[in-house]
Enzyme design. Sequence first.
Site, PDB file in Angstrom:
ATOM      1  N   HIS A  66     -10.008  -2.348   5.935  1.00 46.57           N
ATOM      2  CA  HIS A  66     -10.555  -1.683   5.229  1.00 46.57           C
ATOM      3  C   HIS A  66     -10.154   0.477   4.987  1.00 46.57           C
ATOM      4  CE1 HIS A  66     -13.662  -4.035   8.079  1.00 46.57           C
ATOM      5  NE2 HIS A  66     -12.737  -4.412   8.697  1.00 46.57           N
ATOM      6  N   HIS A  92      -5.565   7.286   7.616  1.00 43.85           N
ATOM      7  CA  HIS A  92      -5.871   6.738   6.606  1.00 43.85           C
ATOM      8  C   HIS A  92      -7.043   7.086   5.838  1.00 43.85           C
ATOM      9  CE1 HIS A  92      -8.956   6.735   9.346  1.00 43.85           C
ATOM     10  NE2 HIS A  92      -9.998   7.153   8.615  1.00 43.85           N
ATOM     11  N   HIS A  94     -10.802   6.806   2.608  1.00 41.83           N
ATOM     12  CA  HIS A  94     -11.342   6.633   2.099  1.00 41.83           C
ATOM     13  C   HIS A  94     -11.711   7.067   0.628  1.00 41.83           C
ATOM     14  CE1 HIS A  94     -13.150   5.694   6.463  1.00 41.83           C
ATOM     15  NE2 HIS A  94     -12.060   6.739   6.662  1.00 41.83           N
ATOM     16  N   GLU A 105     -16.209  10.655   2.096  1.00 42.18           N
ATOM     17  CA  GLU A 105     -17.133  10.324   3.106  1.00 42.18           C
ATOM     18  C   GLU A 105     -18.488  11.744   3.722  1.00 42.18           C
ATOM     19  OE1 GLU A 105     -14.850   7.866   6.532  1.00 42.18           O
ATOM     20  OE2 GLU A 105     -15.990   7.071   5.368  1.00 42.18           O
ATOM     21  N   HIS A 118      -8.559  10.859   6.569  1.00 42.10           N
ATOM     22  CA  HIS A 118      -8.617  11.356   7.800  1.00 42.10           C
ATOM     23  C   HIS A 118      -7.371  11.073   8.611  1.00 42.10           C
ATOM     24  CE1 HIS A 118     -12.936   9.892   6.890  1.00 42.10           C
ATOM     25  NE2 HIS A 118     -12.392  11.256   6.367  1.00 42.10           N
ATOM     26  N   THR A 199     -16.707   7.510  11.591  1.00 38.80           N
ATOM     27  CA  THR A 199     -17.096   6.695  10.835  1.00 38.80           C
ATOM     28  C   THR A 199     -17.711   5.538  10.256  1.00 38.80           C
ATOM     29  OG1 THR A 199     -15.468   7.212   8.837  1.00 38.80           O
ATOM     30  CG2 THR A 199     -16.757   8.599   9.369  1.00 38.80           C
TER      31      THR A 199
HETATM   32  N1  LIG Z   1     -12.949   6.942   9.678  1.00 35.57           N
HETATM   33  S1  LIG Z   1     -12.681   7.767  10.903  1.00 35.57           S
HETATM   34  O1  LIG Z   1     -11.557   8.946  11.208  1.00 35.57           O
HETATM   35  O2  LIG Z   1     -13.436   8.041  12.096  1.00 35.57           O
HETATM   36  C1  LIG Z   1     -11.748   6.286  11.993  1.00 35.57           C
HETATM   37  C2  LIG Z   1     -12.003   5.358  11.279  1.00 35.57           C
HETATM   38  C3  LIG Z   1     -10.585   4.063  11.647  1.00 35.57           C
HETATM   39  C4  LIG Z   1     -10.955   2.811  11.319  1.00 35.57           C
HETATM   40  C5  LIG Z   1     -10.888   1.142  11.714  1.00 35.57           C
HETATM   41  C6  LIG Z   1     -11.052   0.487  10.871  1.00 35.57           C
HETATM   42  C7  LIG Z   1     -11.019   0.675   9.837  1.00 35.57           C
HETATM   43  C8  LIG Z   1     -10.694   2.147   8.840  1.00 35.57           C
HETATM   44  C9  LIG Z   1     -10.665   2.766   9.632  1.00 35.57           C
HETATM   45  C10 LIG Z   1     -10.538   4.254  12.615  1.00 35.57           C
HETATM   46  C11 LIG Z   1     -10.715   5.189  13.590  1.00 35.57           C
HETATM   47  C12 LIG Z   1     -10.081   5.020  15.643  1.00 35.57           C
HETATM   48  C13 LIG Z   1      -9.758   6.641  16.285  1.00 35.57           C
HETATM   49  C14 LIG Z   1      -9.624   6.281  17.310  1.00 35.57           C
HETATM   50  C15 LIG Z   1      -9.305   5.241  17.581  1.00 35.57           C
HETATM   51  C16 LIG Z   1      -9.191   4.406  17.453  1.00 35.57           C
HETATM   52  C17 LIG Z   1      -9.771   3.729  15.476  1.00 35.57           C
HETATM   53  C18 LIG Z   1     -11.574   6.393  13.360  1.00 35.57           C
HETATM   54 ZN   LIG Z   2     -11.940   7.574   8.347  1.00 39.63          ZN
END
Ligand SMILES: NS(=O)(=O)c1cc(-c2ccccc2)cc(-c2ccccc2)c1
Ligand SMILES: [Zn+2]
Length: 264
Positions: A66, A92, A94, A105, A118, A199
Site C-alpha cells: 500500500h 511512509h 502517499h 491526502e 507521514h 487514513t
Molecule cells: N496514513 S497513516 O499515517 O494514517 C497510517 C498508515 C498506515 C499504513 C498501513 C498500511 C499500508 C500503508 C500505510 C499505517 C499506520 C499505522 C499507524 C500506527 C500503527 C500502525 C500503523 C498509519
Molecule cells: Zn499515511
Amino acid sequence: GATWTYTGPDGEQHWPKQYPFCGGIFQSPIDLHTHLFRYDPTLAPVKVWNYDLSIQEQLSLGNNGHSVQLSLPPSMHLSVGLAHRYSAAQLHLHWGSPSMPAGSEHTVNGKQFAAEMHIVHFNSDKYPNVSTAAYKSDGLAVLGVLIEVGKFNPGFDLFLKYLSSIRYKDQKIQVPAFNIRNLLPARLDEFYRYDGSLTTPPCYPSVLWTVFRTPITISHGQFQDLASTLYSSSVQDSILTTLNGNYRRPKRPDDRVVLVSFQD
Ligand SMILES: NS(=O)(=O)c1cc(-c2ccccc2)cc(-c2ccccc2)c1
Ligand SMILES: [Zn+2]
C-alpha cells in the site's frame, strides 16, 4: 489481514464493511480550509529529537503493498508541546500517478499536492509500542509533510534510490540511516493541528495530526520514480499492478476545528 485498495470493489467506500471505524467519526484526511481555522498562539513549534540518525544505523525499507515504509528507531521522538513524549515508529508516503501528479491526502483550500509523507509517532509515555497505541485516543501523533514537484530533493533520494530493490509487495531491505530532519520543511513552527484518524484501515480515530504549512519539493524525476517503480502485487503474482494513487479522499470535517499556529 483482509485486502483493501484505493479503487474498485475493495476501494475506500467499501472499507467500513470490514473496518467499521472507517465509517465513523474524526476521520482523516480532511480539506484544511480557511473557515475551519482557529489561530492558537499557544501552539509551540514542533521539536524533533534525535532525527539526525547515524549512518552506522540501518533502517528497514519495505513495500507493504500500500506504500513504501521506512522503519524508525524509538530514540527519535517528538515533543508536540503536549504532555507526552511521542516516539517514532515509521514513515511512509502517499502519491498520485505518473499521468496525474496529485496524490496528497490532506488538501489545503481544495488544493491537492503531488504527494504526502507521514511520520508516525506513538505515545511512548503511556504505551509500550505503536500497535498498542494505534487504537488509543491519545495513542498517535503523525507529522504530515505536503510534497510538490519542483527542485530536486537530496534527502529524499537517500531512500528513493532503493525503490527498485523493493518493487514487489512484502519485499524489504536494510538501508543506511540518515538525517530524517532533512525530509522536513525548514519551518516547523507553522502547521495545521487537528484530531483525526489513520487514513488507512482500520481507520482508528487515534491520531493527533500536525500537517506542516510549507510543502517540500521533489523533482519531476523523483516523483516519476516514486509513482512508477513499485507494484502492489507480490513477486509470484501473475498480474502486475503498479502501486500509485494510494491516497484517501478528504472526509467531512464534522464539527472539527483546525488549530493553526500562524496568523499570516
Ligand atoms: N496514513 S497513516 O499515517 O494514517 C497510517 C498508515 C498506515 C499504513 C498501513 C498500511 C499500508 C500503508 C500505510 C499505517 C499506520 C499505522 C499507524 C500506527 C500503527 C500502525 C500503523 C498509519
Ligand atoms: Zn499515511
